[in-house]
Design an enzyme around this catalytic site. Structure first.
Site, PDB file in Angstrom:
ATOM      1  N   CYS A 194      -9.500   7.029   0.011  1.00  0.00           N
ATOM      2  CA  CYS A 194     -10.462   8.022   0.256  1.00  0.00           C
ATOM      3  C   CYS A 194     -10.658   8.978  -0.781  1.00  0.00           C
ATOM      4  O   CYS A 194     -11.865   9.404  -1.247  1.00  0.00           O
ATOM      5  CB  CYS A 194      -9.952   9.032   1.204  1.00  0.00           C
ATOM      6  N   VAL A 226      19.574 -13.287   0.905  1.00  0.00           N
ATOM      7  CA  VAL A 226      18.240 -12.087   0.935  1.00  0.00           C
ATOM      8  C   VAL A 226      18.940 -10.744   0.409  1.00  0.00           C
ATOM      9  O   VAL A 226      20.032 -10.546   0.494  1.00  0.00           O
ATOM     10  CB  VAL A 226      17.714 -11.760   2.376  1.00  0.00           C
ATOM     11  N   VAL A 227      18.029 -10.550  -0.584  1.00  0.00           N
ATOM     12  CA  VAL A 227      18.466  -9.125  -1.142  1.00  0.00           C
ATOM     13  C   VAL A 227      17.559  -8.058  -0.847  1.00  0.00           C
ATOM     14  O   VAL A 227      17.583  -7.066   0.027  1.00  0.00           O
ATOM     15  CB  VAL A 227      18.393  -9.294  -2.752  1.00  0.00           C
ATOM     16  N   CYS A 236       0.875  -1.369   0.279  1.00  0.00           N
ATOM     17  CA  CYS A 236      -0.258  -0.161  -0.035  1.00  0.00           C
ATOM     18  C   CYS A 236       0.613   1.059  -0.017  1.00  0.00           C
ATOM     19  O   CYS A 236       0.305   2.512  -0.277  1.00  0.00           O
ATOM     20  CB  CYS A 236      -1.076   0.100   1.082  1.00  0.00           C
ATOM     21  N   ARG A 293     -20.467   2.125   3.074  1.00  0.00           N
ATOM     22  CA  ARG A 293     -20.826   3.406   2.283  1.00  0.00           C
ATOM     23  C   ARG A 293     -21.973   2.954   1.405  1.00  0.00           C
ATOM     24  O   ARG A 293     -21.767   2.519   0.391  1.00  0.00           O
ATOM     25  CB  ARG A 293     -19.645   3.971   1.535  1.00  0.00           C
ATOM     26  N   GLU A 302     -22.068   9.700   0.742  1.00  0.00           N
ATOM     27  CA  GLU A 302     -22.625   8.317   0.089  1.00  0.00           C
ATOM     28  C   GLU A 302     -23.098   8.266  -1.457  1.00  0.00           C
ATOM     29  O   GLU A 302     -22.690   7.372  -2.196  1.00  0.00           O
ATOM     30  CB  GLU A 302     -23.655   7.597   1.063  1.00  0.00           C
TER      31      GLU A 302
END
Ligand SMILES: Cc1cc2nc3c(=O)[nH]c(=O)nc-3n(C[C@H](O)[C@H](O)[C@H](O)COP(=O)(O)OP(=O)(O)OC[C@H]3O[C@@H](n4cnc5c(N)ncnc54)[C@H](O)[C@@H]3O)c2cc1C
Ligand code: FES
Ligand code: FES
Length: 1323
Positions: A166, A250-251, A64, A905, A1257
């Site tokens: 949002c 690991v990279v 995210c 909503r 809404e």
């Protein structure tokens, strides 16, 4: 500190220096840590240890961008500083040793100066809840540090890894685009912006520049559970791997970081980012060799830099690789992930490996024991799911991609949003294809077809390839290969989507075929036919024009005082804090002394009896305090007075997967979560009811049922020219608030409990926590300053989390924090109700609806929550904007073993609109009448009455929205253009739709139609405002401040809101249903008017006096400067089921219309919204910037429901799409390329505060215009395939559904593939 390892010496024979202290620079400050725990992520470190809480934890899986920070490092070989954006949530803190990190706090603050990025995001109204803002800002900041004059496309590109739930992205992009030449919109004036001066940026820490020791010395951090070693030469790495074959290399940690680690077994991670041989890139005449640790971003940059040299032909392997790299994940991931580690992760869904395989890549591997060997990257390399042929002590050193040869054609394919979003989407099917022809001919000399997503490994389709040798590149070959692809490739049924995946295999080859034919036909004009013009649309991706936008709204009257903020676009009252990371969300609150952490234990079965709960293994761990379960609840183990199923902790039975059984309290969150996994539950498993159909079969319903019937249904059906029966299904939707559910319970003296909870309904929480603890409500205070997005998901469900947390705090007597991880949050919390509609519609041959019979079934889940209310809303909203003379509508809430579905909503209304608009399209197709005419003919007109015999108020505004939308969108001309486009393109189609909406505002429970406020004026003239509403990004606090400012006639800056709390305003109602401004705004107005009445005598006495003087005079006269306000909606909104005409379904209506144009790729199901025009009637807007923001964000959420977001469940009832990696909400590239919003001018609303209407809404419903436009585009594709008439397109209209609906003439399976049943269930 003792270590289990010896440290090998470096390649030059000198003893390697071992640094076991971590050194990082954060925002220019050096931090040295002698005790770093190697498993800690950078995000946990900066938030927990350094107390920099600006960077947010939202998903914890790199999906995210809320945790984006800038990583800067000095390259001592190239002598260059580089900056890149990374996700701190999976970056190990050890991996940034010797580097500099910049967080949002480091670039500007309200105490010093805002950075221009922060300022511009604020001034462009580019934030609502603000939870995503720090991450957005850091992505943009990194771009500017690398490129102070970016293009609009660069800016959009840099935000592809950042989600916002949002805003709908338009306002964020507009604010940031001010750094490019492109300036847009009307809402803000770019001349207000401070200029950006790159020379003012902080300097890179000189110590990191002057000393190379951080990068040339081996570092080793030793922890209890994990050791971290960073060698600096290949020799050293091979020695280490020889000594510790089980150690993991690991990279970027983008795979390793999410792999489960065995409990109680120490792991060693060897970071290979600093091994020079693994970072080398060599360009030779025969190919390019990339060191294994070369990041995807660096690979891209090098290819781009050499692009001119490499790109003689479009089909060149490196150009195709570059294109694919851009589509792989997001920049944050590509900046850290290695190309070798990508191969070594052996993911069957890789986008890049099939291309590397097809290109004929070879890899060099090595070990201390066996030396180096070169291997082809082919079927022998990938042994099984997630396993390669490398031996335990071998490492991948590099990979060599050969340069394209003469007569060679190459391409890679991935559907941009096949699952289901435009960016950051791992493939369902990916492909790499290469063909080499005999000289000057179309005879195949050699061909490689490689695919991801067909089975447990990436495969090279060798048996098909063999059959293609020496064949001509012609239609016969195309048909044969398409047939072989579906018949010979053993497509695994694991993961589902079998039919779609088969289509993709054929479509990708079809595209490749045409691409090659297109080039060949220019070279071999005699032998190869040119690609027909109509088919050329298969050669190009869906068009992505640059984004544009327009916002039009009515200015305040000239006569309005400049000091009166009502009606003006005023920025969010907290925007400065939100953009600087200073705003405190719940999990940013500093822990109280002795605070403990709580983690939940949840059910693994959808329907089962609990036989045993054994927490002994968990509670034996050091640092674990106790297990908390049903026996620990002092009051009743129930949290919903009316629903016996809603228990706090399940103890006898569980009714869905994710139901809370108990929890573990521990010193840290990490420990509590680890211990929670150790709690053993034994079940007697029962058969669950999961789907609506199963519930109907087994008569499993919640009572009551509802029925609405009016008019002469039989007669009207008999009179109808057409009567059509149909079914529509609309899937559920996850709220996906960026801040997951969280709560802090703080026990105080005399049994008092303070609950800080991310909730839309504090008073219910207060009442129920009191009941659970068996104490009076006056001992419980619930409060919150702001909520990081809610969308209805924080109305009823946080009550439960607060109760569990309060019981845990009560048991230990210690403050206790519960932050529910994204994965569990999505599992536990109910969602928007999936529905099934079965209808029977009668209509005339011109398209006029005469009668509608419709049975609605909602999947309510195991409990009531507000399912009955949602079902009623669905029934009422079914009429939408249309006048239907006779109807019989029935609603039933199905009781299933799923999470109790809840408000989201526009609950019910969204589903109803989708059903109704589906019916409208069905009518238009059946009658052969344009859908615009069918809609217009059926729309409510002046004087019409609704289902309840009430005249629809201000219905003229609906007509105005509709007409203006037709004009502003240039609908008719664009419809013609679309028809022309469709007639000249076979594989890309466009669709245009226009949709009206009429939304009934108001809640049908009288007691919740009230609002309360408390206003204090202090002697310095400042005002403290409190009301019962929750600020969750909708701008409620800003609007109430505007209202108070108007009534009190003082500037907004003098008014402050600090939090919502039950000890300030008691017995509040939930903030939901777009009622916040009406209820709280009016309460504030009433309170402020009371205060003004009290001040009036002093104003009259001293008319030229100042505000402070009047306030002082009142105080001296012992007049109270504090008061409350209570507002109630004048008429009750209620439904009389026995006597419909006496009902009142709403206290006002919001109208709107949207015109949408899309383009779809008929071969892949990919789509793009080209343009959206919305005209919305918001009455008199109190704050046009906020209202436009609400409209855009709501539209995108509606689009998410109808087209993008798909919840998928296993046959056991487990939600499989948890977290942003699997559950896709729209991202920045999904934004309409042109997004225009117009607020209807000259509209009023007699019962709205200052004539404003509900807006949070209603615009969600307009998202259905995308569905209708897609349906239009598909119709054209079907008609080319010889299919006419209506077809079914359920919601969400995913790429799979679009592709399958489009149809084609490709060869079909001659045999049924075994086990081709659905992998998922439709609930
Ligand atoms: C948010 C996100 C989005 C994504 N999107 C996509 C996408 O769109 N398309 C796609 O194809 N993939 C996608 N992925 C997967 C991604 O491409 C891989 O996770 C990434 O390439 C792994 O690189 P890494 O350096 O982080 O691997 P790491 O986790 O560091 O290592 C991966 C594996 O490689 C091994 N390894 C590393 N170096 C060596 C070596 N020298 N020798 C032997 N073994 C070695 C490690 O031991 C480990 O097993 C996504 C991942 C994330 C987190
Ligand atoms: S919290 Fe790191 S990417 Fe979501
Ligand atoms: S403002 Fe972006 S998630 Fe709320």
């Amino acid at each position: 500190m003792s270590t289990a390892l010896s440290c090998p010496s470096s390649s030059d024979g000198n003893e390697t220096l071992v640094a076991d202290e971590l050194v990082i620079f954060v925002n220019g400050i050096k931090f040295t840590d002698h005790n770093v725990r190697p498993q800690v992520t950078l995000l946990a470190y900066i938030r927990g240890k350094l107390k920099l809480t600006g960077s947010k934890l939202s998903c914890g899986e790199g999906g995210c961008g809320a945790c984006t920070v800038m990583l800067s490092r000095y390259d001592h070989v190239d002598k260059k500083i580089s900056h890149c954006a990374i996700n701190a949530c999976y970056t190990p803190v050890c991996s940034v040793h010797g580097m500099a990190i910049t967080t949002v706090e480091g670039i500007g603050s309200t105490k010093t100066k805002l950075h221009p990025i922060q300022e511009r995001l604020t001034k462009s109204y580019g934030l609502q809840c603000g939870f995503c803002s720090p991450g957005m800002i850091m992505s943009m900041y990194t771009l500017l540090r690398n490129n102070p004059q970016p293009t609009a496309l660069d800016i959009e590109g840099c935000l592809k890894g950042n989600l916002c739930r949002c805003t709908g992205y338009r306002s964020i992009l507009d604010g940031f685009k001010s750094f490019s030449a492109q300036l847009l919109g009307k809402l803000f004036d770019p001349s207000d912006y401070s200029p950006y001066d790159p020379s003012q940026e902080p300097i890179f820490p000189p110590e990191l520049q002057t000393s190379s020791k951080f990068h040339t010395n081996t570092v080793r951090f030793i922890g209890e559970a994990l050791d971290w070693i960073r060698p600096t030469s290949l020799e050293e790495l091979l020695k280490l791997k020889n000594e510790l074959p089980a150690a993991k290399l690991v990279v970027g940690n983008a795979e390793v970081g999410f792999e489960p680690r065995p409990n109680n077994i120490k792991t060693t991670l060897i970071s290979v980012t600093h091994v020079p041989e693994l970072n080398q890139i060599d360009i030779t005449d025969s190919g390019i060799t990339f060191g294994s640790s070369v990041t995807m971003s660096r690979m891209y940059d090098v290819l781009k830099k050499n692009g001119d040299v490499l790109a003689e032909r479009r089909m060149n392997v490196f150009i195709s690789l570059m294109d694919m790299l851009e589509l792989t994940g997001d920049q944050q991931m590509r900046n850290v992930a290695g190309i070798g580690s990508h191969i070594m992760s052996a993911s069957p869904l890789s986008d890049i490996t099939p291309m590397l395989m097809a290109a004929g890549t070879t890899v060099l591997v090595g070990s201390l024991r066996d030396g180096k060997r070169s291997l082809p990257l082919d079927n022998s390399f990938f042994v099984e799911f997630r396993r390669t042929c490398l031996k335990a002590d071998e490492v991948l050193i590099n990979l060599t991609v050969p340069i394209s040869k003469e007569n060679e054609y190459f391409a890679g394919y991935k559907v941009r949003n096949q699952v289901h979003r435009r960016d950051r989407d791992v493939s369902m099917i990916s492909a790499g294809m290469k063909v080499v022809f005999e000289d000057s001919s179309n005879v195949i000399k050699n061909i490689n077809l490689c695919f991801g997503g067909t089975g447990p490994t990436v495969v090279m389709a060798t048996s098909i390839m063999e059959k293609m040798q020496r064949r001509k590149w012609d239609e016969g070959l195309l048909n044969d290969v398409q047939r072989m692809l579906v018949e010979m490739l053993q497509l695994s049924t694991h993961g589902g989507f079998v039919e779609y995946r088969k289509c993709l295999l054929q479509s990708f080859f079809f595209k490749f075929y045409l691409n090659v034919q297109n080039v060949l036909s220019k070279q071999l004009t005699d032998t190869v036919l040119t690609v027909p013009a109509q088919c050329k649309s298969a050669l190009v991706p869906v068009e992505m024009p640059p984004t544009e936008s327009m916002q039009l709204f009515q200015d305040v009257p000239r006569s309005q005082s400049n000091d009166d903020p009502v009606g003006r676009p005023i920025m969010n009252e907290s925007s400065l804090q939100l953009t600087t990371g200073e705003a405190i969300f719940l999990d940013d609150i500093k822990p109280e002394q002795g605070e403990l952490h709580f983690a939940l234990v949840t059910s693994k079965h959808a329907n089962a009896k609990i036989i045993l709960i054994d927490a002994s293994e968990a509670t034996e761990l050091e640092g674990v305090h106790c297990f908390v379960g049903a026996d620990d609840v002092p009051g009743k183990n129930r949290w919903n007075e009316t629903d016996p199923n809603e228990v706090i902790f399940a103890s006898e039975e569980v009714l869905y997967i994710g139901q809370v059984i108990g929890g573990v309290v521990a010193d840290t969150m990490e420990l509590a979560r680890k211990a929670a996994k150790l709690v053993k539950i034994e079940y007697e498993v029962l058969v669950p009811i999961l789907t609506i159909e199963e519930a109907i079969d087994q008569d499993s319903y919640l009572q009551p049922f509802r029925h609405l019937e009016e008019g002469d249904l039989k007669g009207q059906l008999a009179k109808s020219d057409h009567v059509i029966e149909g079914e529509a299904r609309i899937g559920g939707q996850c709220h996906y608030y960026m801040e997951s559910q969280c709560c802090i319970a703080q026990p105080k003296e005399l049994n008092e409990m303070i609950i800080i909870v991310s909730s839309q309904d504090l008073s219910s929480t207060q009442r129920r926590v009191a009941a659970a603890l068996s104490i009076p409500a006056n001992k419980v205070t619930c409060k919150i300053r702001r909520v990081g997005g809610a969308f209805g998901g924080k109305i009823t469900r946080p009550v439960h989390f607060a109760m569990t947390c309060a019981v845990a705090a009560k048991k230990t007597g210690k403050p206790t924090r519960l932050v529910v991880g994204r994965d569990l949050d999505m599992q536990i919390v109910g969602k928007r109700h999936p529905i099934l509609a079965r209808y029977n519609v009668g209509f005339s041959k011109t398209g006029r609806v005469r009668a509608l019979q419709c049975a609605i079934f909602l999947n309510a889940g195991f409990g009531y929550d507000i399912s009955i209310h949602t079902m009623i809303k669905t029934l009422i909203q079914l009429q939408d904007a249309y006048n239907i003379p006779a109807y019989a509508l029935s609603g039933r809430a199905c009781k299933t073993n799923m999470a109790s579905n809840t408000v989201m909503r526009s609950p019910g209304c969204m589903q109803a609109t989708a059903v109704m608009e589906t019916i409208m399209d069905l009518i238009a197709t059946t009658c052969g009448v344009p859908s615009v005419e069918v809609r217009e003919m059926n729309m409510y007109k002046c004087g019409d009455s609704n289902y309840f015999y009430q005249e629809v108020p201000d219905i003229g505004n609906l007509t105005r929205c509709w007409n203006e939308c037709i004009v502003k969108s240039d609908y008719h001309r664009r419809l013609e253009q679309t028809s022309y486009f469709n007639s000249t393109n076979r594989w890309k189609k466009r669709g245009v739709s226009i949709i009206p909406v009429n939304v009934f505002n108001g809640e049908s429970l009288t007691e919740i139609n009230q609002g309360a406020a408390l206003v204090h004026i202090y002697l310095d003239g400042s005002v403290l405002l409190t009301h019962g509403g929750i600020e969750m990004g909708q701008g409620l606090h800003t609007k109430t401040i505007q209202i108070a400012s108007r009534v009190l006639r003082i500037p907004s800056e003098r008014i402050y809101i600090n939090e919502t709390s039950t000890d300030k305003v008691p017995n509040t109602v939930l903030t939901a249903g777009s009622t916040g401004t009406t209820l709280c705004g009016n309460a504030v107005k009433i309170a402020c008017e009371t205060l003004m009445e009290r001040l009036d005598p002093f104003i009259h006495e001293n008319p030229k006096g100042s505000w402070e003087e009047w306030v002082g005079a009142a105080y001296r006269n012992r007049i109270s400067l504090s008061t409350t306000g209570l507002f109630k909606v004048s008429d009750d909104v209620m439904i009389n089921w026995d006597d419909h005409p006496s009902s009142r379904t709403s206290y006002n209506h919001t109208y709107g219309a949207a015109c949408c144009e899309v383009e779809i790729d008929c071969l892949t199901g990919d789509h793009q919204i080209r343009r959206v025009d919305i005209v919305m009637d918001v009455g008199h807007s109190i704050n046009p910037a906020h209202d436009i923001g609400q409209i855009e964000g709501a539209f995108m959420q509606g689009y998410g429901l109808f087209v993008v977001e798909e919840l998928r469940y296993s046959h056991k009832g487990e939600l499989l799409t948890r977290g942003p990696g699997m559950y896709k909400i729209p991202c920045v590239s999904d934004m309409p390329r042109q997004f225009n919003v117009h607020l209807l001018e000259g509209s009023t609303c007699s019962d709205g505060i200052y004539s404003t209407k509900a807006i949070g809404e209603p615009p969600c419903l307009l998202g259905v215009s995308v569905l209708a436009a897609i349906r239009h585009a598909i119709s054209s594709a079907r008609s080319d395939a010889g299919l006419h008439g209506s077809f079914r397109l359920d919601c969400p209209a995913t790429p799979e559904r679009i592709r399958l609906a489009c149809s084609d003439n490709f060869p079909k399976d001659s045999q049924e593939i075994a086990g081709n049943e659905d992998f998922f269930i439709q609930v």
